[in-house]
Design a protein around this motif. Structure first.
Motif, PDB file in Angstrom:
ATOM      1  N   VAL A   1       0.839  -1.201   0.000  1.00  0.00           N
ATOM      2  CA  VAL A   1       0.000   0.000   0.000  1.00  0.00           C
ATOM      3  C   VAL A   1       0.869   1.244   0.000  1.00  0.00           C
ATOM      4  O   VAL A   1       2.027   1.221   0.435  1.00  0.00           O
ATOM      5  CB  VAL A   1      -0.958   0.058   1.226  1.00  0.00           C
ATOM      6  N   GLY A   2       0.307   2.342  -0.482  1.00  0.00           N
ATOM      7  CA  GLY A   2       1.039   3.605  -0.476  1.00  0.00           C
ATOM      8  C   GLY A   2       0.423   4.553  -1.471  1.00  0.00           C
ATOM      9  O   GLY A   2      -0.548   4.220  -2.157  1.00  0.00           O
ATOM     10  N   GLU A   3       1.024   5.738  -1.556  1.00  0.00           N
ATOM     11  CA  GLU A   3       0.550   6.736  -2.503  1.00  0.00           C
ATOM     12  C   GLU A   3       0.797   6.232  -3.921  1.00  0.00           C
ATOM     13  O   GLU A   3       1.679   5.395  -4.130  1.00  0.00           O
ATOM     14  CB  GLU A   3       1.355   8.015  -2.299  1.00  0.00           C
ATOM     15  N   PRO A   4       0.057   6.751  -4.897  1.00  0.00           N
ATOM     16  CA  PRO A   4       0.354   6.359  -6.276  1.00  0.00           C
ATOM     17  C   PRO A   4       1.789   6.772  -6.651  1.00  0.00           C
ATOM     18  O   PRO A   4       2.303   7.764  -6.132  1.00  0.00           O
ATOM     19  CB  PRO A   4      -0.652   7.188  -7.101  1.00  0.00           C
ATOM     20  N   GLY A   5       2.409   5.988  -7.499  1.00  0.00           N
ATOM     21  CA  GLY A   5       3.730   6.350  -8.027  1.00  0.00           C
ATOM     22  C   GLY A   5       4.890   6.065  -7.102  1.00  0.00           C
ATOM     23  O   GLY A   5       5.954   6.673  -7.222  1.00  0.00           O
TER      24      GLY A   5
ATOM     25  N   ARG B   1      -7.113  -9.669   7.128  1.00  0.00           N
ATOM     26  CA  ARG B   1      -6.375 -10.634   7.963  1.00  0.00           C
ATOM     27  C   ARG B   1      -5.593 -11.654   7.136  1.00  0.00           C
ATOM     28  O   ARG B   1      -4.701 -12.305   7.647  1.00  0.00           O
ATOM     29  CB  ARG B   1      -7.344 -11.382   8.881  1.00  0.00           C
ATOM     30  N   ARG B   2      -5.961 -11.791   5.862  1.00  0.00           N
ATOM     31  CA  ARG B   2      -5.252 -12.775   5.008  1.00  0.00           C
ATOM     32  C   ARG B   2      -3.999 -12.191   4.373  1.00  0.00           C
ATOM     33  O   ARG B   2      -3.340 -12.851   3.583  1.00  0.00           O
ATOM     34  CB  ARG B   2      -6.181 -13.287   3.909  1.00  0.00           C
ATOM     35  N   PHE B   3      -3.748 -10.904   4.669  1.00  0.00           N
ATOM     36  CA  PHE B   3      -2.584 -10.251   4.062  1.00  0.00           C
ATOM     37  C   PHE B   3      -1.627  -9.723   5.127  1.00  0.00           C
ATOM     38  O   PHE B   3      -2.067  -9.306   6.195  1.00  0.00           O
ATOM     39  CB  PHE B   3      -3.035  -9.035   3.241  1.00  0.00           C
ATOM     40  N   ASN B   4      -0.342  -9.676   4.775  1.00  0.00           N
ATOM     41  CA  ASN B   4       0.595  -8.847   5.525  1.00  0.00           C
ATOM     42  C   ASN B   4       0.749  -7.555   4.736  1.00  0.00           C
ATOM     43  O   ASN B   4       0.999  -7.599   3.530  1.00  0.00           O
ATOM     44  CB  ASN B   4       1.965  -9.525   5.639  1.00  0.00           C
ATOM     45  N   PHE B   5       0.595  -6.433   5.397  1.00  0.00           N
ATOM     46  CA  PHE B   5       0.659  -5.134   4.727  1.00  0.00           C
ATOM     47  C   PHE B   5       2.082  -4.576   4.784  1.00  0.00           C
ATOM     48  O   PHE B   5       2.736  -4.640   5.824  1.00  0.00           O
ATOM     49  CB  PHE B   5      -0.282  -4.134   5.413  1.00  0.00           C
ATOM     50  N   GLU B   6       2.522  -4.014   3.680  1.00  0.00           N
ATOM     51  CA  GLU B   6       3.780  -3.255   3.661  1.00  0.00           C
ATOM     52  C   GLU B   6       3.482  -1.901   3.038  1.00  0.00           C
ATOM     53  O   GLU B   6       2.934  -1.831   1.940  1.00  0.00           O
ATOM     54  CB  GLU B   6       4.850  -3.954   2.799  1.00  0.00           C
ATOM     55  N   THR B   7       3.837  -0.844   3.751  1.00  0.00           N
ATOM     56  CA  THR B   7       3.610   0.496   3.198  1.00  0.00           C
ATOM     57  C   THR B   7       4.864   0.949   2.459  1.00  0.00           C
ATOM     58  O   THR B   7       5.964   0.912   3.003  1.00  0.00           O
ATOM     59  CB  THR B   7       3.292   1.484   4.343  1.00  0.00           C
ATOM     60  N   ILE B   8       4.660   1.333   1.213  1.00  0.00           N
ATOM     61  CA  ILE B   8       5.791   1.798   0.408  1.00  0.00           C
ATOM     62  C   ILE B   8       5.755   3.328   0.376  1.00  0.00           C
ATOM     63  O   ILE B   8       4.785   3.922  -0.116  1.00  0.00           O
ATOM     64  CB  ILE B   8       5.737   1.221  -1.035  1.00  0.00           C
ATOM     65  N   ALA B   9       6.786   3.941   0.949  1.00  0.00           N
ATOM     66  CA  ALA B   9       6.816   5.405   1.073  1.00  0.00           C
ATOM     67  C   ALA B   9       7.600   6.002  -0.101  1.00  0.00           C
ATOM     68  O   ALA B   9       8.397   5.301  -0.737  1.00  0.00           O
ATOM     69  CB  ALA B   9       7.484   5.775   2.392  1.00  0.00           C
ATOM     70  N   PRO B  10       7.387   7.296  -0.384  1.00  0.00           N
ATOM     71  CA  PRO B  10       8.231   7.938  -1.403  1.00  0.00           C
ATOM     72  C   PRO B  10       9.705   7.871  -0.989  1.00  0.00           C
ATOM     73  O   PRO B  10      10.005   7.730   0.208  1.00  0.00           O
ATOM     74  CB  PRO B  10       7.737   9.390  -1.409  1.00  0.00           C
ATOM     75  N   ILE B  11      10.597   7.983  -1.950  1.00  0.00           N
ATOM     76  CA  ILE B  11      12.037   7.857  -1.669  1.00  0.00           C
ATOM     77  C   ILE B  11      12.455   8.946  -0.671  1.00  0.00           C
ATOM     78  O   ILE B  11      12.208  10.136  -0.899  1.00  0.00           O
ATOM     79  CB  ILE B  11      12.852   7.961  -2.978  1.00  0.00           C
TER      80      ILE B  11
END
Ligand SMILES: Nc1ncnc2c1ncn2[C@@H]1O[C@H](COP(=O)(O)OP(=O)(O)O)[C@@H](O)[C@H]1O
Ligand SMILES: [Mg+2]
Length: 409
Positions: free
Chosen positions: A113-117, A249-259
């Motif tokens: 998950v995260g912002e577009p792009g 609950r069936r997923f592990n979430f990872e947040t992808i942040a801008p560089i």
């Protein structure tokens, strides 16, 4: 219930699909997929891989992390003559990638998950390619996605002729991945209706897909080892549906942040622009100072604050690294096509306006506010490029541009 016989028919790596892609040479593809673009690196990593691999995986977990994050110049290879360094493809913390790999070897799906792009789709494709050798098994979530597109459909001519047989079944990419033990990607899952999303619950928890139409004999497909799912979801898109707690609950979430690091973002944008110039057979060199200027503008507008501590009114549009790459490559492409007297900095405001003006007319005012604040101040003390940028303010103020799509009052 009998276990359904695994079959590769129709899957992305089936002979039919392979002959389709191998008949086309790479230079004739507009956007070669990652497995073709990085075929050499994948072959070297595979040859040199000395670590254990989870069942159904093409590479071991450490080699997958190396493939995505690079080896920092260190050469890899079973033979010295063919050894080479692995390039960095995803710019970001290595431990995020390590966690993604660990998730995919376990019993949950991976949700990016995260912002577009922020390179979620790119990362999903790279993980799928490194683990399964293909990123082609993918479902693009939309408001119109149906359960059939997640599970299976039917070849109606065959269905009418012979009834519901395994031959009449048209498998979805998810089903193909379960059969062949590969990774399937589900892009922008939250754009689908919640009841459609929930079709994934039993697939992820039981690793099984029911096909009741086939009768008792063949009615369950069990996922082969290696199967897992990578989903992506954009946090700032409109028209998204909430995910059910059961599916979450069936997923592990990872947040992808801008560089995080400005220098690394500049390097990425300049590398991508250089690759584009190379593909356009241009011998122009990348204007590093222009890229630095562009990335600074993007970072200021993204964060709402400059390095000097000045406040910036953020536009409603996402000022992502992906958009910075698009603007940089557009400017470089323009310089390759129209070289005579080309000045990249003076082209920047027009391209920026194209990025910013998508939803809200007020965004033009926000961009002008940025020009009248930080850009003007830097034009006095920050060097000639900022002065040149400020001098092109009139481009932003031209009223001739039509109202943007979906404009709000
Ligand atoms: N952290 C990053 N590392 C590498 N490339 C990035 C990064 N962030 C953005 N990009 C660039 O953005 C492009 C588009 O990213 P994409 O995967 O479509 O984003 P998302 O799916 O998050 O909207 C990538 O192909 C790459 O050029
Ligand atoms: Mg995406």
């Amino acid at each position: 219930m009998a276990k359904k016989k695994a079959s590769n028919q129709g899957s992305a790596d089936s002979p039919a699909m392979q002959s389709l892609s191998s008949a086309q040479d790479r230079s004739a593809m507009q956007a070669p997929p990652a497995e073709i673009r990085y075929a050499d690196e994948l072959a070297i990593l595979r040859e040199a891989d000395a670590h254990p691999r989870p069942d159904g995986w093409m590479l071991s977990p450490p080699s997958i992390v190396d493939f995505i994050c690079g080896t920092g110049g260190e050469k890899v290879g079973a033979k010295k003559s063919s050894a080479r360094a692995i390039t960095e493809k995803f710019v970001g913390p290595r431990d995020i990638i390590q966690r993604c790999v660990v998730t995919l070897a376990g019993e949950r799906g991976l949700m990016l998950v995260g912002e577009p792009g922020t390179a979620k789709s790119m990362l999903g494709e790279l993980l799928a390619v490194a683990i399964s050798g293909t990123g082609a098994l993918a479902v693009q979530g939309t408001a119109g996605t149906t359960e059939d597109q997640i599970k299976y459909g039917w070849n109606y001519a065959m269905l009418l002729d012979r009834g519901p047989t395994p031959q009449a079944l048209v498998p979805s990419p998810v089903m193909q991945a379960m059969r062949s033990g590969k990774i399937v990607r589900f892009e922008e899952v939250t754009r689908c209706l919640p009841e459609v999303q929930d079709a994934l619950i039993s697939i992820l928890s039981e690793r099984r897909m029911m096909i009741p139409e086939l009768g008792d004999e063949d009615c369950s497909l069990f996922a082969a080892p290696g199967f897992s799912l990578i989903a992506t979801a954009n946090l700032r898109d409109r028209g998204v549906s909430e995910m059910s707690a059961a599916l979450k609950r069936r997923f592990n979430f990872e947040t992808i942040a801008p560089i995080a690091d400005a220098g690394r973002e500049c390097q990425l944008v300049s590398d991508r622009a250089a690759a584009l110039l190379h593909e356009s057979r241009s011998n122009k060199t990348i204007d590093k100072a222009m890229i630095e200027l562009l990335v600074t503008v993007f970072r200021d507008l993204r964060s709402g604050r400059t390095d000097e501590g000045w406040q910036v009114d953020r536009p409603s549009t996402v000022m992502s690294t992906a958009e910075a790459v698009t603007v940089a490559t557009a400017i470089m492409r323009e310089s390759a096509f129209f070289p005579s007297g080309f000045d990249p900095v003076s082209r920047m405001p027009g391209h920026l306006l194209g990025v910013v003006m998508k939803d809200d007319e007020k965004d033009r005012q926000r961009l002008l506010g940025y020009w009248d604040g930080p850009v003007q101040r830097r034009s006095k003390t920050g060097g000639p490029l900022w002065k040149k940028l400020y001098d092109r303010r009139s481009v932003l103020d031209e009223a001739a541009i039509d109202s943007p799509i979906g404009q709000k009052d």
